[in-house]
Design a protein around this motif. Sequence first.
Motif, mmCIF file in Angstrom:
data_model
loop_
_atom_site.group_PDB
_atom_site.id
_atom_site.type_symbol
_atom_site.label_atom_id
_atom_site.label_comp_id
_atom_site.label_asym_id
_atom_site.label_seq_id
_atom_site.Cartn_x
_atom_site.Cartn_y
_atom_site.Cartn_z
ATOM 1 N N ALA A 87 0.826 -1.205 0.000
ATOM 2 C CA ALA A 87 0.000 0.000 0.000
ATOM 3 C C ALA A 87 0.862 1.257 0.000
ATOM 4 O O ALA A 87 0.557 2.231 -0.703
ATOM 5 N N ALA A 88 1.942 1.243 0.773
ATOM 6 C CA ALA A 88 2.812 2.420 0.823
ATOM 7 C C ALA A 88 3.527 2.641 -0.500
ATOM 8 O O ALA A 88 3.612 3.781 -0.980
ATOM 9 N N MET A 89 4.014 1.580 -1.106
ATOM 10 C CA MET A 89 4.696 1.742 -2.390
ATOM 11 C C MET A 89 3.727 2.202 -3.476
ATOM 12 O O MET A 89 4.045 3.104 -4.254
ATOM 13 N N ALA A 90 2.548 1.615 -3.531
ATOM 14 C CA ALA A 90 1.566 2.015 -4.543
ATOM 15 C C ALA A 90 1.089 3.445 -4.296
ATOM 16 O O ALA A 90 0.979 4.241 -5.240
ATOM 17 N N GLY A 91 0.825 3.792 -3.046
ATOM 18 C CA GLY A 91 0.407 5.154 -2.730
ATOM 19 C C GLY A 91 1.478 6.170 -3.055
ATOM 20 O O GLY A 91 1.181 7.276 -3.523
ATOM 21 N N GLY A 92 2.723 5.816 -2.815
ATOM 22 C CA GLY A 92 3.831 6.713 -3.145
ATOM 23 C C GLY A 92 3.952 6.953 -4.631
ATOM 24 O O GLY A 92 4.152 8.088 -5.081
ATOM 25 N N VAL A 93 3.831 5.897 -5.407
ATOM 26 C CA VAL A 93 3.917 6.045 -6.868
ATOM 27 C C VAL A 93 2.759 6.896 -7.387
ATOM 28 O O VAL A 93 2.946 7.773 -8.233
ATOM 29 N N ILE A 94 1.567 6.660 -6.863
ATOM 30 C CA ILE A 94 0.406 7.451 -7.289
ATOM 31 C C ILE A 94 0.590 8.919 -6.918
ATOM 32 O O ILE A 94 0.294 9.817 -7.719
ATOM 33 N N ALA A 95 1.089 9.194 -5.701
ATOM 34 C CA ALA A 95 1.312 10.579 -5.283
ATOM 35 C C ALA A 95 2.350 11.269 -6.167
ATOM 36 O O ALA A 95 2.171 12.439 -6.514
ATOM 37 N N VAL A 96 3.392 10.557 -6.535
ATOM 38 C CA VAL A 96 4.416 11.137 -7.422
ATOM 39 C C VAL A 96 3.813 11.448 -8.790
ATOM 40 O O VAL A 96 4.048 12.521 -9.365
ATOM 41 N N LEU A 97 3.022 10.531 -9.317
ATOM 42 C CA LEU A 97 2.428 10.761 -10.636
ATOM 43 C C LEU A 97 1.448 11.938 -10.626
ATOM 44 O O LEU A 97 1.438 12.752 -11.547
ATOM 45 N N VAL A 98 0.640 12.042 -9.579
ATOM 46 C CA VAL A 98 -0.288 13.167 -9.464
ATOM 47 C C VAL A 98 0.493 14.464 -9.306
ATOM 48 O O VAL A 98 0.158 15.487 -9.908
ATOM 49 N N GLY A 99 1.558 14.420 -8.512
ATOM 50 C CA GLY A 99 2.397 15.605 -8.341
ATOM 51 C C GLY A 99 3.057 16.051 -9.629
ATOM 52 O O GLY A 99 3.130 17.250 -9.918
ATOM 53 N N MET A 100 3.492 15.093 -10.429
ATOM 54 C CA MET A 100 4.098 15.441 -11.720
ATOM 55 C C MET A 100 3.077 16.043 -12.660
ATOM 56 O O MET A 100 3.397 16.956 -13.436
ATOM 57 N N SER A 101 1.838 15.556 -12.604
ATOM 58 C CA SER A 101 0.818 16.125 -13.482
ATOM 59 C C SER A 101 0.450 17.544 -13.050
ATOM 60 O O SER A 101 0.031 18.350 -13.879
ATOM 61 N N LYS A 102 0.585 17.864 -11.753
ATOM 62 C CA LYS A 102 0.301 19.215 -11.266
ATOM 63 C C LYS A 102 1.373 20.205 -11.701
ATOM 64 O O LYS A 102 1.119 21.403 -11.765
ATOM 65 N N LEU A 103 2.580 19.742 -11.991
ATOM 66 C CA LEU A 103 3.662 20.630 -12.372
ATOM 67 C C LEU A 103 3.537 21.135 -13.814
ATOM 68 O O LEU A 103 4.126 22.135 -14.165
ATOM 69 N N LYS A 104 2.779 20.451 -14.617
ATOM 70 C CA LYS A 104 2.662 20.848 -16.022
ATOM 71 C C LYS A 104 1.761 22.014 -16.221
ATOM 72 O O LYS A 104 0.964 22.466 -15.604
#
Length: 63
Positions: free
Chosen positions: A46-63
């Motif tokens: 759960a922590a690894m999957a949640g971390g990857v999802i948070a990184v991907l959402v964060g990257m989409s916010k930077l665009k």
Amino acid sequence: MNNRIIGIVLIIIGAVLATWGYNIYDSASAQLSRALNGDTPIEALAAMAGGVIAVLVGMSKLK
């Protein structure tokens, strides 16, 4: 500007969360549990999957 800050925070939190999940997955007790039962701790996944999802959402916010 506000979305950019949220994106950076999500990337940092996601990286920390994914690292924490990997540390749980790689711990001695988890390795023993996997060797005896074949079970992987759900907290690690759960922590690894949640971390990857948070990184991907964060990257989409930077665009």
